[in-house]
Design an enzyme around this catalytic site. Sequence first.
Site, mmCIF file in Angstrom:
data_model
loop_
_atom_site.group_PDB
_atom_site.id
_atom_site.type_symbol
_atom_site.label_atom_id
_atom_site.label_comp_id
_atom_site.label_asym_id
_atom_site.label_seq_id
_atom_site.Cartn_x
_atom_site.Cartn_y
_atom_site.Cartn_z
ATOM 1 N N CYS A 134 0.844 -1.205 0.000
ATOM 2 C CA CYS A 134 0.000 0.000 0.000
ATOM 3 C C CYS A 134 0.875 1.249 0.000
ATOM 4 C CB CYS A 134 -0.911 -0.016 1.231
ATOM 5 S SG CYS A 134 -1.881 1.491 1.405
ATOM 6 N N CYS A 137 -0.396 4.122 2.292
ATOM 7 C CA CYS A 137 -0.172 3.904 3.734
ATOM 8 C C CYS A 137 1.309 4.077 4.092
ATOM 9 C CB CYS A 137 -0.593 2.496 4.164
ATOM 10 S SG CYS A 137 -2.044 1.859 3.347
ATOM 11 N N ASP A 138 2.199 3.499 3.292
ATOM 12 C CA ASP A 138 3.608 3.402 3.705
ATOM 13 C C ASP A 138 4.572 4.300 2.936
ATOM 14 O OD1 ASP A 138 2.910 1.467 5.579
ATOM 15 O OD2 ASP A 138 2.967 -0.114 4.071
#
Length: 313
Positions: A134, A137-138
């Site tokens: 992701c 997200c990261d």
Amino acid sequence: MKADRDVIIIGAGAAGLTAAQYVARANLNVLLLEELAPGGQCLIIDNLENYPGFPDPLPGVELSQKFEEQAVRFGVDIQTSSAHSVSKKNGLFQVDTDNGPLTSPTVILATGAKHKKLGIPGEEEFSGRGVSYCATCDGPFFKGKRMLVAGGGDAACDEALFLAKLTDQVVMIHRRDRFRAQKALAERTLNNPNIEVRWNTEPKVIKGSAKVEEVVLWNNEKDETYSEKVEAVFVFIGSIPQTQVAKELKVELDEAGYIVTNQRMETNIPGFFAIGDVRSTPFRQLVVAAGEGAIAAHAASQFIDELKGEAYV
Ligand code: NAP
């Protein structure tokens, strides 16, 4: 024969939330089960550019909230619970959940699909320590760093473009010499100065100590193996449909494991519907998932009307 609900929907992504809203508006008693937060894949989309009605880029998390708010406003009961299995008992479906068994004459499966893994050494070991599925997200953890993206579909291109806003060092590898992604997306990826695309290249090993430090790559055309220093590896190589819950029903699947339905989203099991990314379809998009939700809700409602003339109350 008394059921707990008219319709049980499993999975609260765009497909499930839309189906729930339409079922509730048809004045049926609907339960929407979701094991995580409502929104599904939509939650991790950085900015949506192609959802109709929203001309400006829209964060996926915002659209997810709107889907949920709208469903709740029409009286949908959303419960946080996993559905473990669905079986057919005495003419009704029985859904076994964390909170016990629940029955209904119709079930709409909207469980989506989960990301596929590379299955190479180091992938599991460094998951959460540089290996990610992701970018939204990261990606921000690796701002300004050298990152590798593996994959050649829409997801890989979308996510590489997102990462290219965070760094000018995105190395994108694809196992053959052309993208699977939609043309416009593929062109934007190829034209982005922060993305270096390497064709015919596959990852073989992910190495590091506390975190990812390098990836061993293989050029499958020249049969050359070399190491590339990177701090993150983002994997977008497709999805696995989440059909386990329907295993006992022996629902028909296509050769890739997605659920086969007709145009009304009906599976081979009467009263059991499938929508969204778990369904066999040539084009997986948020707007398609939402549309399938509306169709399944309508078909489920007709199915119940017919039953009410018979035994179901
Ligand atoms: P996908 O379309 O199935 O593409 C997967 C990509 O990964 C392919 O390029 C494939 O290579 C490669 N791949 C598969 N297994 C691999 C392996 N073991 N090692 C290396 N590479 C591997 O999957 P997706 O990109 O996740 O998209 C899934 C669905 O969601 C699609 O229907 C897509 O249209 C949709 N989607 C749409 C958008 C959008 O419209 N913006 C965004 C994301 C997803 P080959 O090409 O050689 O098979």
